[in-house]
Design an enzyme around this catalytic site. Structure first.
Site, PDB file in Angstrom:
ATOM      1  N   HIS A  78      36.788 -16.521  -1.718  1.00 22.30           N
ATOM      2  CA  HIS A  78      36.135 -14.905  -1.532  1.00 22.30           C
ATOM      3  C   HIS A  78      36.891 -13.749  -0.910  1.00 22.30           C
ATOM      4  O   HIS A  78      36.530 -13.881  -0.008  1.00 22.30           O
ATOM      5  CB  HIS A  78      35.108 -14.057  -2.315  1.00 22.30           C
ATOM      6  CG  HIS A  78      34.999 -15.533  -3.842  1.00 22.30           C
ATOM      7  ND1 HIS A  78      35.159 -14.521  -4.994  1.00 22.30           N
ATOM      8  CD2 HIS A  78      34.040 -16.085  -3.742  1.00 22.30           C
ATOM      9  CE1 HIS A  78      34.718 -15.694  -6.053  1.00 22.30           C
ATOM     10  NE2 HIS A  78      34.603 -17.072  -4.294  1.00 22.30           N
ATOM     11  N   LEU A  79      38.265 -13.296  -0.832  1.00 25.08           N
ATOM     12  CA  LEU A  79      38.568 -12.219   1.007  1.00 25.08           C
ATOM     13  C   LEU A  79      38.106 -10.715   0.584  1.00 25.08           C
ATOM     14  O   LEU A  79      38.039 -10.375   1.141  1.00 25.08           O
ATOM     15  CB  LEU A  79      39.738 -12.953   1.060  1.00 25.08           C
ATOM     16  CG  LEU A  79      40.420 -13.809   0.972  1.00 25.08           C
ATOM     17  CD1 LEU A  79      41.718 -14.158   1.997  1.00 25.08           C
ATOM     18  CD2 LEU A  79      39.564 -14.563   2.666  1.00 25.08           C
ATOM     19  N   ARG A  80      37.574 -10.043  -1.305  1.00 25.62           N
ATOM     20  CA  ARG A  80      37.551  -9.591  -1.597  1.00 25.62           C
ATOM     21  C   ARG A  80      37.736  -8.546  -1.610  1.00 25.62           C
ATOM     22  O   ARG A  80      39.135  -7.871  -1.881  1.00 25.62           O
ATOM     23  CB  ARG A  80      36.230  -8.649  -0.377  1.00 25.62           C
ATOM     24  CG  ARG A  80      34.831  -9.632  -0.539  1.00 25.62           C
ATOM     25  CD  ARG A  80      34.145 -10.188  -1.679  1.00 25.62           C
ATOM     26  NE  ARG A  80      32.906 -11.271  -1.782  1.00 25.62           N
ATOM     27  CZ  ARG A  80      32.288 -11.970  -3.380  1.00 25.62           C
ATOM     28  NH1 ARG A  80      33.112 -11.864  -4.147  1.00 25.62           N
ATOM     29  NH2 ARG A  80      31.214 -12.207  -2.456  1.00 25.62           N
TER      30      ARG A  80
ATOM     31  N   HIS B  43      35.186 -22.331 -13.419  1.00 29.65           N
ATOM     32  CA  HIS B  43      33.996 -22.224 -12.713  1.00 29.65           C
ATOM     33  C   HIS B  43      32.827 -22.885 -14.019  1.00 29.65           C
ATOM     34  O   HIS B  43      32.690 -21.916 -15.241  1.00 29.65           O
ATOM     35  CB  HIS B  43      33.423 -20.535 -12.543  1.00 29.65           C
ATOM     36  CG  HIS B  43      32.376 -20.282 -12.072  1.00 29.65           C
ATOM     37  ND1 HIS B  43      31.421 -19.276 -10.572  1.00 29.65           N
ATOM     38  CD2 HIS B  43      30.843 -21.373 -12.312  1.00 29.65           C
ATOM     39  CE1 HIS B  43      30.273 -19.834 -10.658  1.00 29.65           C
ATOM     40  NE2 HIS B  43      29.572 -20.424 -12.254  1.00 29.65           N
TER      41      HIS B  43
ATOM     42  N   HIS C 148      34.145 -26.265  -7.437  1.00 30.45           N
ATOM     43  CA  HIS C 148      31.878 -26.307  -7.084  1.00 30.45           C
ATOM     44  C   HIS C 148      31.171 -27.039  -8.338  1.00 30.45           C
ATOM     45  O   HIS C 148      30.545 -26.535  -8.798  1.00 30.45           O
ATOM     46  CB  HIS C 148      31.581 -25.093  -6.225  1.00 30.45           C
ATOM     47  CG  HIS C 148      31.604 -23.414  -7.550  1.00 30.45           C
ATOM     48  ND1 HIS C 148      31.712 -24.083  -9.053  1.00 30.45           N
ATOM     49  CD2 HIS C 148      32.164 -22.713  -7.338  1.00 30.45           C
ATOM     50  CE1 HIS C 148      31.915 -22.821  -8.998  1.00 30.45           C
ATOM     51  NE2 HIS C 148      32.660 -22.091  -8.396  1.00 30.45           N
TER      52      HIS C 148
ATOM     53  N   ASP D 130      33.575 -22.176  -1.035  1.00 31.22           N
ATOM     54  CA  ASP D 130      33.761 -20.799  -2.057  1.00 31.22           C
ATOM     55  C   ASP D 130      33.665 -19.765  -1.400  1.00 31.22           C
ATOM     56  O   ASP D 130      32.033 -19.464  -1.100  1.00 31.22           O
ATOM     57  CB  ASP D 130      32.377 -21.857  -3.354  1.00 31.22           C
ATOM     58  CG  ASP D 130      32.848 -19.880  -4.458  1.00 31.22           C
ATOM     59  OD1 ASP D 130      32.731 -18.962  -4.230  1.00 31.22           O
ATOM     60  OD2 ASP D 130      31.074 -20.336  -4.745  1.00 31.22           O
TER      61      ASP D 130
HETATM   62 ZN   LIG Z   1      33.393 -18.742  -6.053  1.00 28.98          ZN
END
Ligand SMILES: [Zn+2]
Length: 442
Positions: free
Chosen positions: A63-65, A177, A224, A300
């Site tokens: 997640h690089l936001r 997910h 994950h 993650d």
């Molecule tokens: Zn994630």
């Protein structure tokens, strides 16, 4: 440009070699056994026995936001953390603000990333708001990501069939997910609000939905996985339905190295989804790494501000930054003889490249592949200190851990972006959208 040292060549063995790189194309043009260079050559010499030249690492789940969450992380700090962590390609999730589920929102991200990224990246699209836009987005994304809420609401509308067909026809990945919200219990003690039963149930549902909706050969990827139960189900599924669809999965370092007793120490800091499970689950997932029962490792990488993390469990944001610790955690296992360096390359470079359909370009050191390389120093020792992270998330569940082995140099398509603890920040913008790169070169 020539890199010489002990390298993992053609995905089989370590050899003393000279790797010849064409700086214009960023590709490897030749590999010669031994160290045979001319005085006039530009050389990166890592022939000391402590170094290994590896195909650059690839993370399928980060997640690089950026955008409205740029206080948590942005494309420069996120890909900078990747470069420092020895990772040449990161795949960025769509649960941003605004979410990447419309063409306009995707464009915002495409432009931001283009100007700031230090390493290559892929973008995932969320559950689309309007499937008519899909034909314009496929050239910019590596796949779709579905969250727990999507699996049991959105799917009922049968839009999934359309998305899955688009994915199958455009070589895009469907990433899930897997946790079943119908089985969440918000009043349970920390970590028990989402159990292995919730994960198992979600995977079971995803498999059934995939089987019922698809005529095309499609690739699904469960990210994950955190429990022994889920692993057993996936192994069974792979055996049973191998000719109907392709299923792959990954594990994170934290689901192998941390267990649910951590919640007694500082529950908010360790909060993560899927939740940390038992030591038995840790060991089963570790065994899976040894037995080749896993396809990939992902971090993650989920950065938050310190303030969002240091709250009571119920109010703390879930997730940790992982890009600056993952390779050292794995190399520490290698140094302790708990894992082979070959398997680290397989799970964190070769297989991710294969899953993303980038085989031959990434994940290998061979002629014609991009010179996207990670050189590691197997001997370097250091202690995790989150305040020194390039990531804006200055906390880590591995804070204070003593590790052995560290990325020494990261090269992205022939350009050094990190070397000997120095980040080459002036190269921001060098990182490319891997999907757009593939389109322009073919
Ligand atoms: Zn994630």
């Amino acid at each position: 440009l020539i890199v010489q040292g002990i390298a993992y060549i053609n995905n089989t063995l370590f050899e003393r070699v000279s790797i010849f790189i064409d700086e214009d194309s960023g590709k490897i043009i030749d590999i010669k056994v031994g160290y045979n260079i001319q005085a006039s050559d530009k050389v990166i010499d890592v022939t000391k026995n402590r170094y290994r030249i590896l195909p650059g690492f690839i993370d399928l789940h980060v997640h690089l936001r950026d955008l409205a969450y740029s206080y948590k992380e942005d494309y420069y700090t996120g890909t900078g953390a990747a470069a420092k962590g020895g990772i040449v390609l990161v795949c960025d999730m769509p649960n941003t603000k605004p979410p990447t589920n419309t063409l306009d929102n995707l464009k915002l991200k495409v432009n931001k990333a283009r100007s700031k990224a230090l390493v290559d990246y892929g973008l995932y699209y969320g559950s689309p708001k309007d499937t008519r836009e899909l034909k314009y987005v496929t050239n910019h994304i590596v796949g779709f990501k579905f969250y727990p809420e999507d699996i049991f609401t959105y799917f009922d509308k049968n839009v999934f069939g359309e998305v899955a067909n688009k994915a199958a026809n455009n070589d895009l990945l469907l990433v899930f997910h897997a946790e079943d919200p119908r089985l969440f219990n918000q009043r349970a003690p920390p970590g028990l609000e989402r159990t292995d039963i919730a994960e198992y149930s979600a995977i079971d549902n995803i498999i059934n939905i995939t089987r019922n909706l698809l005529r095309h050969k499609v690739k699904i990827h469960i990210t994950h996985i955190s429990s022994a139960k889920s692993l057993q189900l996936l192994l069974k599924t792979k055996k049973q339905y191998y000719n109907e669809f392709e299923v792959t999965w990954d594990v994170t370092p934290h689901h192998i190295l941390l267990d649910n007793t951590m919640y007694r120490i500082n529950a908010g800091l360790y909060k993560v989804y899927p939740t940390l499970k038992t030591r038995y689950d840790n060991m089963r997932l570790y065994l899976a790494l040894l037995n080749n029962e896993v396809d990939a490792i992902t971090t993650d990488h989920a950065p938050h501000s310190l303030n969002e993390k240091m709250r009571p469990y119920n109010e703390a944001c879930p997730g940790y930054p992982g890009l600056e610790t993952v390779v050292s955690l794995l190399l520490t296992m290698v140094n302790k003889d708990l894992l082979s360096l070959e398997s680290v390359v397989r799970y964190y470079s070769y297989n991710p490249a294969r899953i993303l359909n980038l085989k031959g370009l990434y994940g290998v050191i061979s002629k014609g592949a991009y010179a996207s390389l990670t050189i590691v120093d197997l001997k370097a020792e250091w202690k995790v200190k989150a305040e020194d992270f390039v990531s804006k998330a200055k906390y880590s569940p591995f804070e204070g851990w003593s590790l052995q082995g560290k990325p020494y140099l990261t090269m992205v398509r022939g350009k050094i972006v990190f070397h000997d603890n120095m980040l080459y920040g002036e190269l921001r913008g060098w990182g490319k959208n891997v999907r757009e790169l593939a389109k322009t070169k073919s």
